[in-house]
Structure formats: C-alpha cells, structure tokens
Design a protein around this motif. Structure first.
Motif, PDB file in Angstrom:
ATOM      1  N   SER A  77       0.830  -1.211   0.000  1.00 38.30           N
ATOM      2  CA  SER A  77       0.000   0.000   0.000  1.00 38.30           C
ATOM      3  C   SER A  77       0.861   1.257   0.000  1.00 38.30           C
ATOM      4  CB  SER A  77      -0.968  -0.012   1.181  1.00 38.30           C
ATOM      5  OG  SER A  77      -0.254  -0.079   2.393  1.00 38.30           O
ATOM      6  N   ALA A  78       2.052   1.182   0.572  1.00 46.77           N
ATOM      7  CA  ALA A  78       2.956   2.343   0.589  1.00 46.77           C
ATOM      8  C   ALA A  78       3.410   2.738  -0.813  1.00 46.77           C
ATOM      9  CB  ALA A  78       4.167   2.050   1.469  1.00 46.77           C
ATOM     10  N   ASP A  79       3.395   1.787  -1.747  1.00 46.57           N
ATOM     11  CA  ASP A  79       3.816   2.098  -3.113  1.00 46.57           C
ATOM     12  C   ASP A  79       2.962   3.192  -3.747  1.00 46.57           C
ATOM     13  OD1 ASP A  79       5.970   0.296  -3.220  1.00 46.57           O
ATOM     14  OD2 ASP A  79       4.661  -1.356  -3.836  1.00 46.57           O
ATOM     15  N   PHE A  80       1.710   3.271  -3.358  1.00 47.32           N
ATOM     16  CA  PHE A  80       0.819   4.268  -3.945  1.00 47.32           C
ATOM     17  C   PHE A  80       1.129   5.681  -3.434  1.00 47.32           C
ATOM     18  CE2 PHE A  80      -1.318   0.198  -4.167  1.00 47.32           C
ATOM     19  CZ  PHE A  80      -1.572   0.126  -5.523  1.00 47.32           C
ATOM     20  N   ASP A  81       1.826   5.766  -2.319  1.00 51.83           N
ATOM     21  CA  ASP A  81       2.295   7.050  -1.809  1.00 51.83           C
ATOM     22  C   ASP A  81       3.685   7.374  -2.334  1.00 51.83           C
ATOM     23  OD1 ASP A  81      -0.018   7.473  -0.225  1.00 51.83           O
ATOM     24  OD2 ASP A  81       0.820   6.183   1.350  1.00 51.83           O
ATOM     25  N   ASP A  82       4.497   6.334  -2.560  1.00 52.69           N
ATOM     26  CA  ASP A  82       5.899   6.524  -2.938  1.00 52.69           C
ATOM     27  C   ASP A  82       6.115   6.767  -4.427  1.00 52.69           C
ATOM     28  OD1 ASP A  82       6.537   6.111  -0.288  1.00 52.69           O
ATOM     29  OD2 ASP A  82       7.156   4.022  -0.576  1.00 52.69           O
ATOM     30  N   PHE A  83       5.236   6.245  -5.279  1.00 51.61           N
ATOM     31  CA  PHE A  83       5.445   6.318  -6.727  1.00 51.61           C
ATOM     32  C   PHE A  83       4.494   7.300  -7.392  1.00 51.61           C
ATOM     33  CE2 PHE A  83       7.487   2.407  -5.565  1.00 51.61           C
ATOM     34  CZ  PHE A  83       8.619   2.388  -6.372  1.00 51.61           C
ATOM     35  N   ASP A  84       4.975   7.916  -8.459  1.00 50.55           N
ATOM     36  CA  ASP A  84       4.162   8.830  -9.265  1.00 50.55           C
ATOM     37  C   ASP A  84       3.339   8.063 -10.295  1.00 50.55           C
ATOM     38  OD1 ASP A  84       5.274  11.412  -8.206  1.00 50.55           O
ATOM     39  OD2 ASP A  84       7.119  10.497  -8.971  1.00 50.55           O
ATOM     40  N   TYR A  85       3.913   6.975 -10.805  1.00 48.92           N
ATOM     41  CA  TYR A  85       3.252   6.121 -11.788  1.00 48.92           C
ATOM     42  C   TYR A  85       3.295   4.684 -11.285  1.00 48.92           C
ATOM     43  CZ  TYR A  85       3.832   9.950 -15.159  1.00 48.92           C
ATOM     44  OH  TYR A  85       3.790  11.162 -15.801  1.00 48.92           O
ATOM     45  N   VAL A  86       2.133   4.032 -11.215  1.00 48.80           N
ATOM     46  CA  VAL A  86       2.038   2.606 -10.924  1.00 48.80           C
ATOM     47  C   VAL A  86       1.350   2.000 -12.142  1.00 48.80           C
ATOM     48  CG1 VAL A  86       1.115   0.828  -9.400  1.00 48.80           C
ATOM     49  CG2 VAL A  86       1.951   2.982  -8.429  1.00 48.80           C
ATOM     50  N   LEU A  87       2.117   1.241 -12.923  1.00 47.18           N
ATOM     51  CA  LEU A  87       1.667   0.817 -14.240  1.00 47.18           C
ATOM     52  C   LEU A  87       1.526  -0.691 -14.335  1.00 47.18           C
ATOM     53  CD1 LEU A  87       3.962   3.257 -16.226  1.00 47.18           C
ATOM     54  CD2 LEU A  87       1.567   3.576 -15.550  1.00 47.18           C
ATOM     55  N   ALA A  88       0.315  -1.131 -14.631  1.00 49.02           N
ATOM     56  CA  ALA A  88      -0.024  -2.555 -14.712  1.00 49.02           C
ATOM     57  C   ALA A  88       0.187  -3.087 -16.116  1.00 49.02           C
ATOM     58  CB  ALA A  88      -1.484  -2.762 -14.303  1.00 49.02           C
ATOM     59  N   MET A  89       0.583  -4.348 -16.180  1.00 45.48           N
ATOM     60  CA  MET A  89       0.804  -4.990 -17.469  1.00 45.48           C
ATOM     61  C   MET A  89      -0.495  -5.482 -18.104  1.00 45.48           C
ATOM     62  SD  MET A  89       4.000  -4.724 -18.065  1.00 45.48           S
ATOM     63  CE  MET A  89       4.516  -3.390 -16.999  1.00 45.48           C
ATOM     64  N   ASP A  90      -1.532  -5.691 -17.293  1.00 48.71           N
ATOM     65  CA  ASP A  90      -2.805  -6.168 -17.846  1.00 48.71           C
ATOM     66  C   ASP A  90      -3.973  -5.676 -16.994  1.00 48.71           C
ATOM     67  OD1 ASP A  90      -3.217  -7.996 -15.642  1.00 48.71           O
ATOM     68  OD2 ASP A  90      -1.901  -9.423 -16.642  1.00 48.71           O
ATOM     69  N   LYS A  91      -5.175  -5.878 -17.521  1.00 52.16           N
ATOM     70  CA  LYS A  91      -6.382  -5.365 -16.861  1.00 52.16           C
ATOM     71  C   LYS A  91      -6.656  -6.036 -15.520  1.00 52.16           C
ATOM     72  CE  LYS A  91      -8.530  -3.955 -21.158  1.00 52.16           C
ATOM     73  NZ  LYS A  91      -9.530  -4.262 -22.185  1.00 52.16           N
ATOM     74  N   SER A  92      -6.320  -7.305 -15.395  1.00 53.99           N
ATOM     75  CA  SER A  92      -6.531  -8.003 -14.129  1.00 53.99           C
ATOM     76  C   SER A  92      -5.679  -7.392 -13.016  1.00 53.99           C
ATOM     77  CB  SER A  92      -6.200  -9.490 -14.304  1.00 53.99           C
ATOM     78  OG  SER A  92      -6.300 -10.160 -13.070  1.00 53.99           O
ATOM     79  N   ARG A 122      -3.335  -3.147 -25.572  1.00 57.29           N
ATOM     80  CA  ARG A 122      -3.331  -2.407 -24.310  1.00 57.29           C
ATOM     81  C   ARG A 122      -2.845  -3.274 -23.158  1.00 57.29           C
ATOM     82  NH1 ARG A 122      -1.679   1.089 -25.648  1.00 57.29           N
ATOM     83  NH2 ARG A 122      -2.552   2.156 -27.383  1.00 57.29           N
ATOM     84  N   GLU A 123      -2.688  -4.580 -23.399  1.00 53.40           N
ATOM     85  CA  GLU A 123      -2.203  -5.473 -22.350  1.00 53.40           C
ATOM     86  C   GLU A 123      -0.942  -6.188 -22.823  1.00 53.40           C
ATOM     87  OE1 GLU A 123      -5.519  -7.328 -19.749  1.00 53.40           O
ATOM     88  OE2 GLU A 123      -6.180  -7.555 -21.831  1.00 53.40           O
ATOM     89  N   VAL A 124       0.014  -6.341 -21.910  1.00 50.03           N
ATOM     90  CA  VAL A 124       1.207  -7.132 -22.196  1.00 50.03           C
ATOM     91  C   VAL A 124       0.862  -8.566 -21.801  1.00 50.03           C
ATOM     92  CG1 VAL A 124       3.648  -7.496 -21.687  1.00 50.03           C
ATOM     93  CG2 VAL A 124       2.715  -5.159 -21.673  1.00 50.03           C
TER      94      VAL A 124
END
Length: 161
Positions: A77-92, A122-124
C-alpha cells in the motif's frame, strides 16, 4: 524533483522486470537516471526474492538489457504514496491495483501500454506458460510502451532537465 515509476505484473518475474530493465536502460541512455527512479513488483507473492525467469533474462539479454540484479517483490500500500506512476501490465492486475489504492492515492495508476506509441494492444500478455516467442513479443510491446512513457514524462515537465 524525481519521478518514480513502478511496473507491476502478477509474479514480478517476466513482464514487470522486463519493463523495469528496458525503461531503466532508456532512461540511462537519455542521461536521466538521477531524475527518474524505477522499480517493479507483483500483485502476487509466489516469487518474492527470486530473479526474473531465465527465459525473460535470455530474451532481454539478446537485446542488450541486463535484468540479473532485479529481485521480485510484492506491491504494498505504501507504493501508492511513494510512486508517481504505478503501471499494470494487464487489466486483471490493474483492477487489483485500483482496489488496493482506493481513492487515497495521487499517483497515476493505469495500464503501461496506455503509453505505447504504435501498438494497438493495451495489455502485455503473460509469456510464462508459452514458448520463447512470447518473451520476444513482450519485449517489443515493452520497448514501445517505454518510449511513450519517457516521452510523456518529459512532456509533463515533472523534473528539471
């Protein structure tokens, strides 16, 4: 100001470490390694502490990317405070990340390939259970997304150039 980017897939041994390594090299080649920090993680905990899959490393090495120092970790959960971009490889994984982040985050949470310049995908796709050509496809998609992401970050002026 430093821009922080986190790439996320399921196990953090194929797609997200590939994105991590490709983007890291692109950023270094641009001389921006002091302005842009990069990490990768997985939504699952199966591979914590392990290096990237050997097939991932071979495919990356064939294009000049070294992933050998990377180790899998799980998103926190701390990653959402620490990072400017959180980028997912797929929709799931994007769905899982958005559920974790809730509405308390100011970071940009999206699909990584939303930044792709030429790919329609749009998905890797996860190459884990496939053949070697799947790892090559991942690299092609990731290289495209990485170029677009760097162009976007540069265009936003989020750091001093």
């Amino acid at each position: 100001m430093t821009v922080k980017v986190l790439f996320v897939c399921l196990g953090n041994i194929c797609r997200s470490p590939t994105a991590h390594g490709v983007f890291q090299k692109l950023v270094a080649d641009a001389g921006l390694q002091e302005q842009i920090q990069i990490d990768s993680a997985g939504t699952g905990d199966w591979h914590i502490g392990r290096g990237p899959d050997e097939r991932t490393q071979r495919a990356a090495q064939s294009r000049g990317y070294d992933l050998s120092s990377l180790r899998a970790r799980q998103v926190t959960s701390a990653d959402f405070d620490d990072f400017d971009y959180v980028l997912a490889m797929d929709k799931s994984n994007l769905k899982d990340l958005r559920a974790m982040a809730g509405d308390k985050t100011n970071c940009h949470v999206s699909l990584f390939l939303d930044f792709a310049e030429s790919s329609w995908q749009r998905e890797v796709p996860d190459p884990y259970y496939g053949e070697q050509d799947g790892f090559e496809t991942v690299l092609e998609l990731v290289e495209d997304g990485a170029r677009g992401l760097l162009a976007t970050i540069r265009a936003t002026g989020e750091f001093s150039q």
